[in-house]
Write a protein that holds these residues in place. Structure first.
Motif, PDB file in Angstrom:
ATOM      1  N   GLU A 112      59.755  59.596  76.934  1.00 41.19           N
ATOM      2  CA  GLU A 112      58.347  59.218  76.743  1.00 41.19           C
ATOM      3  C   GLU A 112      58.122  57.718  76.969  1.00 41.19           C
ATOM      4  O   GLU A 112      57.211  57.335  77.715  1.00 41.19           O
ATOM      5  CB  GLU A 112      57.891  59.630  75.340  1.00 41.19           C
ATOM      6  N   PRO A 113      58.964  56.846  76.368  1.00 39.44           N
ATOM      7  CA  PRO A 113      58.806  55.408  76.666  1.00 39.44           C
ATOM      8  C   PRO A 113      59.058  55.075  78.132  1.00 39.44           C
ATOM      9  O   PRO A 113      58.429  54.156  78.674  1.00 39.44           O
ATOM     10  CB  PRO A 113      59.871  54.752  75.767  1.00 39.44           C
ATOM     11  N   ALA A 114      59.958  55.806  78.787  1.00 35.50           N
ATOM     12  CA  ALA A 114      60.243  55.552  80.211  1.00 35.50           C
ATOM     13  C   ALA A 114      59.014  55.826  81.066  1.00 35.50           C
ATOM     14  O   ALA A 114      58.698  55.065  81.995  1.00 35.50           O
ATOM     15  CB  ALA A 114      61.413  56.416  80.677  1.00 35.50           C
ATOM     16  N   ILE A 115      58.306  56.902  80.763  1.00 38.70           N
ATOM     17  CA  ILE A 115      57.080  57.235  81.497  1.00 38.70           C
ATOM     18  C   ILE A 115      56.021  56.161  81.270  1.00 38.70           C
ATOM     19  O   ILE A 115      55.375  55.685  82.215  1.00 38.70           O
ATOM     20  CB  ILE A 115      56.544  58.611  81.058  1.00 38.70           C
ATOM     21  N   GLU A 116      55.852  55.770  80.007  1.00 41.21           N
ATOM     22  CA  GLU A 116      54.863  54.742  79.658  1.00 41.21           C
ATOM     23  C   GLU A 116      55.181  53.416  80.354  1.00 41.21           C
ATOM     24  O   GLU A 116      54.300  52.769  80.923  1.00 41.21           O
ATOM     25  CB  GLU A 116      54.858  54.551  78.141  1.00 41.21           C
ATOM     26  N   MET A 117      56.448  53.037  80.343  1.00 41.30           N
ATOM     27  CA  MET A 117      56.864  51.779  80.934  1.00 41.30           C
ATOM     28  C   MET A 117      56.697  51.784  82.442  1.00 41.30           C
ATOM     29  O   MET A 117      56.233  50.803  83.044  1.00 41.30           O
ATOM     30  CB  MET A 117      58.333  51.508  80.577  1.00 41.30           C
ATOM     31  N   SER A 118      57.077  52.889  83.101  1.00 36.06           N
ATOM     32  CA  SER A 118      56.976  52.968  84.558  1.00 36.06           C
ATOM     33  C   SER A 118      55.530  52.879  85.017  1.00 36.06           C
ATOM     34  O   SER A 118      55.217  52.236  86.021  1.00 36.06           O
ATOM     35  CB  SER A 118      57.613  54.267  85.067  1.00 36.06           C
ATOM     36  N   GLU A 119      54.629  53.503  84.270  1.00 42.71           N
ATOM     37  CA  GLU A 119      53.209  53.449  84.625  1.00 42.71           C
ATOM     38  C   GLU A 119      52.640  52.041  84.440  1.00 42.71           C
ATOM     39  O   GLU A 119      51.807  51.592  85.230  1.00 42.71           O
ATOM     40  CB  GLU A 119      52.429  54.458  83.782  1.00 42.71           C
ATOM     41  N   SER A 120      53.117  51.329  83.413  1.00 36.85           N
ATOM     42  CA  SER A 120      52.649  49.955  83.201  1.00 36.85           C
ATOM     43  C   SER A 120      53.158  49.017  84.290  1.00 36.85           C
ATOM     44  O   SER A 120      52.575  47.964  84.532  1.00 36.85           O
ATOM     45  CB  SER A 120      53.111  49.449  81.834  1.00 36.85           C
ATOM     46  N   LEU A 121      54.247  49.410  84.964  1.00 32.72           N
ATOM     47  CA  LEU A 121      54.804  48.614  86.062  1.00 32.72           C
ATOM     48  C   LEU A 121      54.326  49.113  87.423  1.00 32.72           C
ATOM     49  O   LEU A 121      54.877  48.744  88.459  1.00 32.72           O
ATOM     50  CB  LEU A 121      56.342  48.673  86.013  1.00 32.72           C
ATOM     51  N   ASN A 122      53.283  49.979  87.395  1.00 29.53           N
ATOM     52  CA  ASN A 122      52.710  50.551  88.618  1.00 29.53           C
ATOM     53  C   ASN A 122      53.731  51.372  89.417  1.00 29.53           C
ATOM     54  O   ASN A 122      53.717  51.396  90.650  1.00 29.53           O
ATOM     55  CB  ASN A 122      52.120  49.441  89.509  1.00 29.53           C
ATOM     56  N   GLN A 123      54.619  52.028  88.691  1.00 30.41           N
ATOM     57  CA  GLN A 123      55.569  52.954  89.307  1.00 30.41           C
ATOM     58  C   GLN A 123      55.092  54.377  89.062  1.00 30.41           C
ATOM     59  O   GLN A 123      54.266  54.630  88.194  1.00 30.41           O
ATOM     60  CB  GLN A 123      56.974  52.751  88.707  1.00 30.41           C
ATOM     61  N   ILE A 124      55.594  55.313  89.865  1.00 31.31           N
ATOM     62  CA  ILE A 124      55.224  56.725  89.695  1.00 31.31           C
ATOM     63  C   ILE A 124      56.130  57.315  88.621  1.00 31.31           C
ATOM     64  O   ILE A 124      57.332  57.521  88.838  1.00 31.31           O
ATOM     65  CB  ILE A 124      55.362  57.503  91.014  1.00 31.31           C
ATOM     66  N   GLY A 125      55.543  57.585  87.455  1.00 32.29           N
ATOM     67  CA  GLY A 125      56.306  57.962  86.277  1.00 32.29           C
ATOM     68  C   GLY A 125      57.252  59.127  86.452  1.00 32.29           C
ATOM     69  O   GLY A 125      58.443  59.032  86.130  1.00 32.29           O
ATOM     70  N   PHE A 126      56.751  60.236  86.988  1.00 35.24           N
ATOM     71  CA  PHE A 126      57.593  61.431  87.046  1.00 35.24           C
ATOM     72  C   PHE A 126      58.742  61.266  88.031  1.00 35.24           C
ATOM     73  O   PHE A 126      59.825  61.841  87.850  1.00 35.24           O
ATOM     74  CB  PHE A 126      56.761  62.678  87.374  1.00 35.24           C
ATOM     75  N   ILE A 127      58.526  60.457  89.078  1.00 32.73           N
ATOM     76  CA  ILE A 127      59.615  60.210  90.040  1.00 32.73           C
ATOM     77  C   ILE A 127      60.680  59.324  89.408  1.00 32.73           C
ATOM     78  O   ILE A 127      61.888  59.597  89.514  1.00 32.73           O
ATOM     79  CB  ILE A 127      59.071  59.556  91.328  1.00 32.73           C
ATOM     80  N   VAL A 128      60.248  58.259  88.754  1.00 35.51           N
ATOM     81  CA  VAL A 128      61.185  57.339  88.107  1.00 35.51           C
ATOM     82  C   VAL A 128      62.032  58.064  87.077  1.00 35.51           C
ATOM     83  O   VAL A 128      63.270  57.942  87.054  1.00 35.51           O
ATOM     84  CB  VAL A 128      60.421  56.175  87.436  1.00 35.51           C
ATOM     85  N   VAL A 129      61.369  58.852  86.228  1.00 36.30           N
ATOM     86  CA  VAL A 129      62.085  59.558  85.166  1.00 36.30           C
ATOM     87  C   VAL A 129      63.027  60.614  85.745  1.00 36.30           C
ATOM     88  O   VAL A 129      64.165  60.770  85.274  1.00 36.30           O
ATOM     89  CB  VAL A 129      61.092  60.203  84.176  1.00 36.30           C
ATOM     90  N   SER A 130      62.576  61.320  86.775  1.00 36.86           N
ATOM     91  CA  SER A 130      63.425  62.347  87.397  1.00 36.86           C
ATOM     92  C   SER A 130      64.672  61.728  88.016  1.00 36.86           C
ATOM     93  O   SER A 130      65.789  62.226  87.832  1.00 36.86           O
ATOM     94  CB  SER A 130      62.639  63.115  88.469  1.00 36.86           C
ATOM     95  N   VAL A 131      64.479  60.628  88.746  1.00 37.99           N
ATOM     96  CA  VAL A 131      65.615  59.957  89.385  1.00 37.99           C
ATOM     97  C   VAL A 131      66.582  59.423  88.333  1.00 37.99           C
ATOM     98  O   VAL A 131      67.802  59.626  88.423  1.00 37.99           O
ATOM     99  CB  VAL A 131      65.127  58.804  90.291  1.00 37.99           C
ATOM    100  N   GLY A 132      66.047  58.741  87.325  1.00 39.92           N
ATOM    101  CA  GLY A 132      66.894  58.201  86.270  1.00 39.92           C
ATOM    102  C   GLY A 132      67.629  59.288  85.506  1.00 39.92           C
ATOM    103  O   GLY A 132      68.820  59.157  85.208  1.00 39.92           O
ATOM    104  N   PHE A 133      66.922  60.364  85.196  1.00 40.10           N
ATOM    105  CA  PHE A 133      67.505  61.480  84.445  1.00 40.10           C
ATOM    106  C   PHE A 133      68.678  62.083  85.216  1.00 40.10           C
ATOM    107  O   PHE A 133      69.754  62.333  84.648  1.00 40.10           O
ATOM    108  CB  PHE A 133      66.432  62.539  84.191  1.00 40.10           C
ATOM    109  N   ILE A 134      68.480  62.318  86.512  1.00 43.14           N
ATOM    110  CA  ILE A 134      69.538  62.896  87.343  1.00 43.14           C
ATOM    111  C   ILE A 134      70.727  61.942  87.453  1.00 43.14           C
ATOM    112  O   ILE A 134      71.890  62.368  87.397  1.00 43.14           O
ATOM    113  CB  ILE A 134      68.992  63.245  88.740  1.00 43.14           C
ATOM    114  N   LEU A 135      70.454  60.643  87.598  1.00 48.60           N
ATOM    115  CA  LEU A 135      71.529  59.657  87.666  1.00 48.60           C
ATOM    116  C   LEU A 135      72.355  59.657  86.382  1.00 48.60           C
ATOM    117  O   LEU A 135      73.584  59.505  86.416  1.00 48.60           O
ATOM    118  CB  LEU A 135      70.959  58.266  87.918  1.00 48.60           C
TER     119      LEU A 135
END
Length: 266
Positions: free
Chosen positions: A64-87
């Motif tokens: 949840e914080p990862a999604i919030e943080m990525s959106e505040s940095l103008n990143q696409i939340g679900f992509i960032v979280v999916s990539v990080g999660f898989i890594l």
């Protein structure tokens, strides 16, 4: 004492949390001084409870914080979280492969106690490094004041990791005792397996604090790593117990406890 902890920098908080999880491993390893074996149901219940805690922590304190943080940095939340999660999953999978490789090499040295001991320490230590990083990432993220990330959530996250370290410590020291090691040596090797956790926690906290843009990825990676541990180790191990229904209830109870702590106190 609490005010003192709150006033510390995230790096020192991560260090203390890492020392806490290591101390729980130390307590688990110390059972070798009192018992020849431990109660399997109790140990499995601790693993199940820890699994529930870590599942809740992965979502409320990391994803949840990862999604919030990525959106505040103008990143696409679900992509960032999916990539990080898989890594995070890949990281733990590779560490498991390396663990199995080292474990196989260890068996070649059955005639040499020193070499066998060294290989055992190396393999179990490897497994604890990602757990320390998870703690560090959590505390390091506090400086950004993102939604879902709080001191209480980090503390309960460390608590969940610490709980599952207790049976891990005894799972190392007791078999070594049966192999002929002295009680002290079996205890020493058992607690040594988690000494890397405070070191990894400090590294994780510093990394997050220095490079803000990668924080969402690291939070998601930590969540993926925790889910991997839960799915591949904690739940399957607890479900080997004959009282499967009880283990399931304890796991769900762990989730509820962590959720309540995170939502109400976070």
């Amino acid at each position: 004492m609490i005010d003192f902890f709150i006033g510390l920098s995230p790096v020192y908080q991560a260090l203390i949390a890492g020392l806490f999880t290591w101390s729980i491993t130390l307590l688990g390893a110390s059972v070798v001084f009192f018992f020849k074996k431990t109660n399997d149901t109790f140990m499995d219940a601790m693993l199940g409870f820890s699994a529930g805690v870590m599942i809740a922590a992965s979502f409320f304190s990391l994803i949840e914080p990862a999604i919030e943080m990525s959106e505040s940095l103008n990143q696409i939340g679900f992509i960032v979280v999916s990539v990080g999660f898989i890594l995070g999953i890949v990281l733990l999978y590779l560490s498991d492969l390396l663990y199995k490789y080292i474990d196989k090499k260890k068996k070649r040295y059955t005639a040499d106690s020193k070499k066998r001991c060294l290989m055992l320490i190396s393999s179990i230590t490897l497994h604890n490094i990602p757990e320390g990083l998870v703690i560090g990432v959590g505390f390091g993220s506090l400086i950004y004041n993102i939604t879902g990330s709080s001191l209480m959530s980090c503390i309960t996250l460390a608590l969940g990791i610490g709980i599952q370290n207790f049976p891990e410590g005894s799972a190392v020291s007791l078999p070594l005792r049966r192999e002929g090691y002295s009680r002290f040596k079996a205890f020493f090797i058992g607690q040594l397996s988690a000494i890397v956790e405070p070191i990894a926690a400090v590294i994780g906290a510093i990394l997050v604090m220095k490079i803000k843009c990668i924080l969402p990825y690291l939070l998601a990676m930590a969540a993926g790593a925790m889910f991997y541990v839960v799915v591949s180790d904690l739940i399957p191990e607890s479900q080997k117990n004959k009282k499967k229904n009880l283990m399931t209830i304890v796991t769900l109870l762990g989730f509820v406890v962590m959720m309540v702590l995170d939502v109400s106190l976070g």
